[in-house]
Scaffold this motif. Structure first.
Motif, short mmCIF file in Angstrom:
data_model
loop_
_atom_site.label_atom_id
_atom_site.label_comp_id
_atom_site.label_asym_id
_atom_site.label_seq_id
_atom_site.Cartn_x
_atom_site.Cartn_y
_atom_site.Cartn_z
N GLN A 1 0.83 -1.21 0.00
CA GLN A 1 0.00 0.00 0.00
C GLN A 1 0.86 1.26 0.00
O GLN A 1 2.04 1.25 0.37
CB GLN A 1 -0.93 0.01 1.21
CG GLN A 1 -0.22 0.00 2.54
CD GLN A 1 -1.18 0.15 3.70
OE1 GLN A 1 -1.84 1.18 3.83
NE2 GLN A 1 -1.27 -0.87 4.54
N GLY A 2 0.25 2.37 -0.41
CA GLY A 2 0.97 3.63 -0.51
C GLY A 2 1.55 4.10 0.80
O GLY A 2 2.62 4.73 0.83
N ALA A 3 0.88 3.78 1.91
CA ALA A 3 1.37 4.20 3.22
C ALA A 3 2.67 3.52 3.60
O ALA A 3 3.40 4.01 4.46
CB ALA A 3 0.31 3.92 4.29
N VAL A 4 2.98 2.39 2.98
CA VAL A 4 4.23 1.68 3.26
C VAL A 4 5.23 1.84 2.12
O VAL A 4 6.42 1.96 2.35
CB VAL A 4 3.96 0.19 3.53
CG1 VAL A 4 5.26 -0.59 3.69
CG2 VAL A 4 3.11 0.02 4.79
N MET A 5 4.74 1.87 0.88
CA MET A 5 5.65 1.99 -0.25
C MET A 5 6.13 3.43 -0.46
O MET A 5 7.32 3.67 -0.66
CB MET A 5 4.97 1.48 -1.53
CG MET A 5 4.79 -0.02 -1.58
SD MET A 5 4.71 -0.68 -3.26
CE MET A 5 3.16 -0.01 -3.85
N ALA A 6 5.21 4.39 -0.43
CA ALA A 6 5.55 5.76 -0.83
C ALA A 6 5.69 6.74 0.33
O ALA A 6 6.61 7.56 0.35
CB ALA A 6 4.49 6.27 -1.81
N LEU A 7 4.78 6.67 1.30
CA LEU A 7 4.78 7.64 2.40
C LEU A 7 6.13 7.71 3.13
O LEU A 7 6.57 8.82 3.49
CB LEU A 7 3.64 7.33 3.36
CG LEU A 7 3.50 8.26 4.58
CD1 LEU A 7 2.04 8.49 4.91
CD2 LEU A 7 4.21 7.67 5.80
N PRO A 8 6.81 6.59 3.40
CA PRO A 8 8.10 6.70 4.11
C PRO A 8 9.13 7.56 3.39
O PRO A 8 9.92 8.24 4.04
CB PRO A 8 8.56 5.24 4.20
CG PRO A 8 7.30 4.45 4.19
CD PRO A 8 6.41 5.18 3.23
N ILE A 9 9.12 7.54 2.06
CA ILE A 9 10.06 8.41 1.32
C ILE A 9 9.74 9.87 1.61
O ILE A 9 10.65 10.68 1.84
CB ILE A 9 9.99 8.11 -0.19
CG1 ILE A 9 10.53 6.70 -0.47
CG2 ILE A 9 10.78 9.15 -0.99
CD1 ILE A 9 10.38 6.26 -1.92
N TRP A 10 8.45 10.20 1.62
CA TRP A 10 8.05 11.58 1.92
C TRP A 10 8.50 11.94 3.33
O TRP A 10 9.05 13.03 3.56
CB TRP A 10 6.53 11.71 1.81
CG TRP A 10 6.03 13.12 1.83
CD1 TRP A 10 5.78 13.91 0.75
CD2 TRP A 10 5.70 13.90 2.99
NE1 TRP A 10 5.32 15.15 1.17
CE2 TRP A 10 5.26 15.17 2.53
CE3 TRP A 10 5.73 13.66 4.35
CZ2 TRP A 10 4.87 16.18 3.40
CZ3 TRP A 10 5.34 14.67 5.23
CH2 TRP A 10 4.91 15.91 4.75
N GLY A 11 8.26 11.05 4.29
CA GLY A 11 8.62 11.34 5.68
C GLY A 11 10.12 11.52 5.86
O GLY A 11 10.56 12.46 6.55
N LEU A 12 10.92 10.65 5.26
CA LEU A 12 12.37 10.75 5.38
C LEU A 12 12.88 12.04 4.73
O LEU A 12 13.76 12.72 5.26
CB LEU A 12 13.04 9.54 4.73
CG LEU A 12 12.82 8.19 5.42
CD1 LEU A 12 13.34 7.07 4.55
CD2 LEU A 12 13.51 8.17 6.78
#
Length: 770
Positions: free
Chosen positions: A706-717
């Motif tokens: 899901q996006g919350a695991v695949m993509a969101l972490p890149i945004w957070g980092l």
């Protein structure tokens, strides 16, 4: 009588030999003069004209310059950027003169003493080429020939050109030109490129011992190549020889030389090529832009600018620090997530593809083979299709990408295709909503091995990140507010309405329904039935019209299913569309260039921002408040947590613990093929997409897919790194609230949702579309 006769004969002989000597001398002198004249007239090959001496062939690289003043890339045939004499440190000039031309300031292009020494010793005591002569060779006739007659002609031409250069230019200009033209190998032409490549700094910042290394290379750059391990000792000795020459000529104290000579050879090697460095995908995007620009903006004489030779300066909106942080965030997260993907692929006989038949797999592989460089080259050689196909099954030596660096291996080209299709790709773009300035652009994980740009080139299904556009249309046309209530219950759009060919009844992912909920809660929980109800009320065409005004260029079908994200859009367009909400309803086209200058600093082009009103301030702010709900109590709530659980142990950079207002939305498409997160703070909007090259390659379950695991972490980092760099001034303030706001946006906040929950998204099929 005999004596008188002998005396008379001797006198005649002396007179004869005198006449003969003077005749030979005069003819010889005349011949030399004529030889020089003929050479200067171009009878032995063309000589540079006065105009050429005024403007010697430059072949300058075009520089790509970031908004914070860093050179982030170049376009070149020769990686050379000219600098002025004033940009050269004194010790570098002293080292050059001491080593290459001790009497440089005393001669006019030809060193008579040096030439005489070289002639009498037949070259065993060293050459006699002055800096001016070496410059003449570099500028106008290259390395020359070893065949003696030709070499003599070329040497004479060197002398003539050198004297002309001395008349035309000052000593300082000659030194600057020589440093700018010298080739230091490893794609480093000119002293500025050499300083950047070997020591990662500008020439003015070079230390004495570093400058000595570069000057030492001038004798034979290939022989004294400092990056070659077997040459390190040779380069070390050569550097110290240069330091010794500086002492000999009074440019350096003996004590300083002794201290510097003991220092180890330390490099900071930064190769500069089209495939290396930062912002590689952006630079390739820029190259295509410049090709079109050059055709549309010719020179005064009608010819096109050559980005590889004309020394242009392209000032971009990219911030080199943000670009680096974005690339680091991608590397940190995807290197770890890839491990899980490979782990899951081990139990899949058809990895990385899932639910593909043998025929479908072969069709996909055949398409990849025919798009490969191997196929193109063999086809151009006249090989038959059967021969080419056979070659794909033959094991061969190759270098492949891994997250731990390139690896030499042996495999068949067919296996390498499958291997590369395992890799998760990404597209990341960050942009300032109020200016349209793109601050970071990451089109993939490694440009050398994966050259498809997933920011501006690749459109992918966007899933739930499309839902805010549906809500915005409903607020605008139906007068909804984020705090208005709506029923979450089974909902059907009948056949025939809104071009629906079959009755459409979307379902929520867990099969449950919440009853009466606010719009803010519905978007935070990504409830499918609510999105379906809203698009049924406003109609797909109204949503499409709004999305087009938001700058989305994709072809969008007029179907209610678009409410759940069955639409392909680029990362670039998604970020620009979301930015409109943060910019109080005003759309600004993404901007990557501020201006272009020629090599003399003359402005050739300046970008004019393109913008238009889309929504009024109140509606735009209402959408922002909806999106804030996603990070307060929805899937984006992970940004608020202190980490732990839900597979976080396999990732890096946690916890985020971001407490400032953030508007954003996650999205995941059918079969976990695409993961999205678009997040905004008042002065920065960033979109992230993650997925495999082929949609049939994906995670088996929603846990990792899901996006919350695949993509969101890149945004957070990425955001954590930006916040840590105080000079960037990335906002932590609330979004600007319009005066006299007419839409109710301050709703009761429900308890924070369990952040391990999954977005509820579904397409117009019976399968769940997360």
């Amino acid at each position: 009588m005999a004596t008188k006769k002998n005396n008379s004969t001797q006198v005649k002989d002396i007179a004869y030999y005198n006449r003969k000597f003077w005749k030979i001398f005069l003819y010889g002198t005349g011949g030399v003069i004529l030889f020089f004249l003929f050479a200067s007239w171009g009878l032995f090959g063309s000589m540079p004209s006065f105009e050429e001496l005024e403007n010697p062939e430059s072949n300058l690289a075009t520089e790509v310059i970031s908004s914070d003043g860093e050179t982030i890339g170049k376009f070149y045939n020769e990686n050379r950027t000219a600098i002025k004499y004033s940009d050269l440190p004194k010790h570098l000039v002293d080292a050059l003169v001491a080593t290459e031309d001790e009497r440089f300031y005393d001669h006019s292009g030809i060193d008579a003493r040096g030439t005489l020494r070289a002639v009498t010793s037949l070259g065993t005591s060293g050459g006699a080429s002055t800096i001016s002569q070496q410059l003449a060779k570099l500028l106008f006739h290259g390395e020359g020939s070893r065949f003696l007659p030709f070499r003599m002609v070329q040497k004479v031409k060197e002398w003539i050109i050198a004297t002309r250069l001395e008349r035309q230019y000052t000593k300082q200009e000659i030194i600057a030109m020589y440093f700018n033209k010298a080739d230091f190998v490893n794609n480093a032409v000119g002293i500025r490129s050499a300083a950047k490549v070997y020591f990662g700094k500008e020439p003015r910042d070079l230390k004495i011992e570093e400058g000595a290394v570069l000057v030492g290379m001038l004798k034979n750059p290939s022989l004294f190549n400092p990056i070659k391990e077997k040459r390190k000792e040779l380069v070390f000795k050569r550097r110290n020889t240069v330091l010794g020459q500086m002492v000999k000529n009074g440019f350096l104290e003996e004590a300083a030389k002794e201290s510097l000579s003991k220092k180890p050879l330390v490099l900071d090697y930064h190769p500069e090529s089209h495939n290396e460095g930062i912002a590689t995908y952006f630079r390739e995007y820029l190259r295509d832009f410049m090709k079109t620009w050059a055709k549309d903006n010719p020179k005064k004489d009608g010819t096109e600018y050559d980005i590889y030779r004309d020394g242009l300066k392209i000032y971009t909106t990219i911030d080199s620090r943000m670009q680096l942080y974005a690339e680091e965030a991608v590397d940190a997260h995807l290197a770890n997530l890839q491990k899980e993907f490979f782990k899951q692929a081990k139990t899949n006989k058809n990895a990385p593809f899932i639910k593909l038949s043998d025929a479908e797999t072969e069709k996909l592989m055949d398409r990849a083979r025919k798009a490969s460089e191997r196929w193109r080259q063999m086809s151009s050689q006249g090989k038959s299709e059967s021969e080419i196909l056979k070659s794909f099954s033959v094991k061969t030596d190759m270098t492949v990408f891994t997250w731990k660096g390139e690896r030499d291996t042996i495999m068949t080209p067919n296996d390498s295709i499958r291997y590369y299709k395992h890799f998760l790709q990404t597209g990341v773009m960050a942009m300032e909503p109020r200016t349209g300035h793109v601050k970071a652009w990451v089109g993939g994980i490694n440009y050398k091995h994966f050259q498809y740009d997933h920011v501006g080139q690749g459109a992918r299904q966007v899933g739930s990140t499309f839902k805010p556009f549906v809500y915005a249309a409903a607020i605008e046309q139906q007068g909804y507010s984020p705090c208005d209530s709506i029923i979450d219950a089974p909902y059907t759009i009948p056949k025939g309405r809104h071009n629906v060919t079959e009755t459409w009844t979307p379902r929520n992912s867990n099969g449950t329904y919440k009853g009466m909920v606010t719009l803010k809660y519905a978007l935070a929980q990504s409830i499918n039935t609510v999105s379906a109800k809203l698009i049924d009320k406003v109609g797909p065409d109204a949503v499409i019209d709004l999305v087009k005004k938001l700058g989305v260029k994709s072809n969008i079908p007029s179907q209610p299913s678009i409410a759940l994200g069955a639409v392909e859009i680029t990362v670039e367009d998604m970020v620009a569309a979301y930015s409109t909400f943060a910019n109080q309803g005003v759309y600004i086209k993404p901007q990557v260039i501020t201006r272009i200058e020629d090599k003399n600093g003359v402005i050739l082009y300046e970008t004019v921002p393109e913008s238009h009103d889309v929504l009024n301030k109140d509606i735009a702010y209402a959408v922002i408040k909806l999106l804030e709900g996603v990070t307060e109590s929805g899937s984006g709530g992970r940004l608020r947590t202190d980490g732990g659980g839900f597979g976080y142990e396999m990732m890096t950079g946690y916890p985020y613990v971001l407490r400032n207002p953030i508007a954003g939305k996650t999205g995941t498409t059918q079969n976990q093929s695409d993961g999205w997160f678009v997040g905004m703070v008042p002065n920065l909007a960033t979109g992230v997409w993650v997925g495999n090259e082929d949609r049939s390659a994906h995670f088996k379950s929603i846990t990792y897919g899901q996006g919350a695991v695949m993509a969101l972490p890149i945004w957070g980092l990425f955001m954590k790194k930006c916040y840590a760099d105080k000079e960037l001034n990335v906002s932590k303030e609330p979004f600007e609230r319009p005066a006299n706001l007419s839409i109710k946006v301050d709703c009761w906040k429900p308890p924070v949702k369990d952040t391990t929950a999954v977005d509820q998204e579904e397409q117009n099929t019976d399968e769940f579309d997360f």
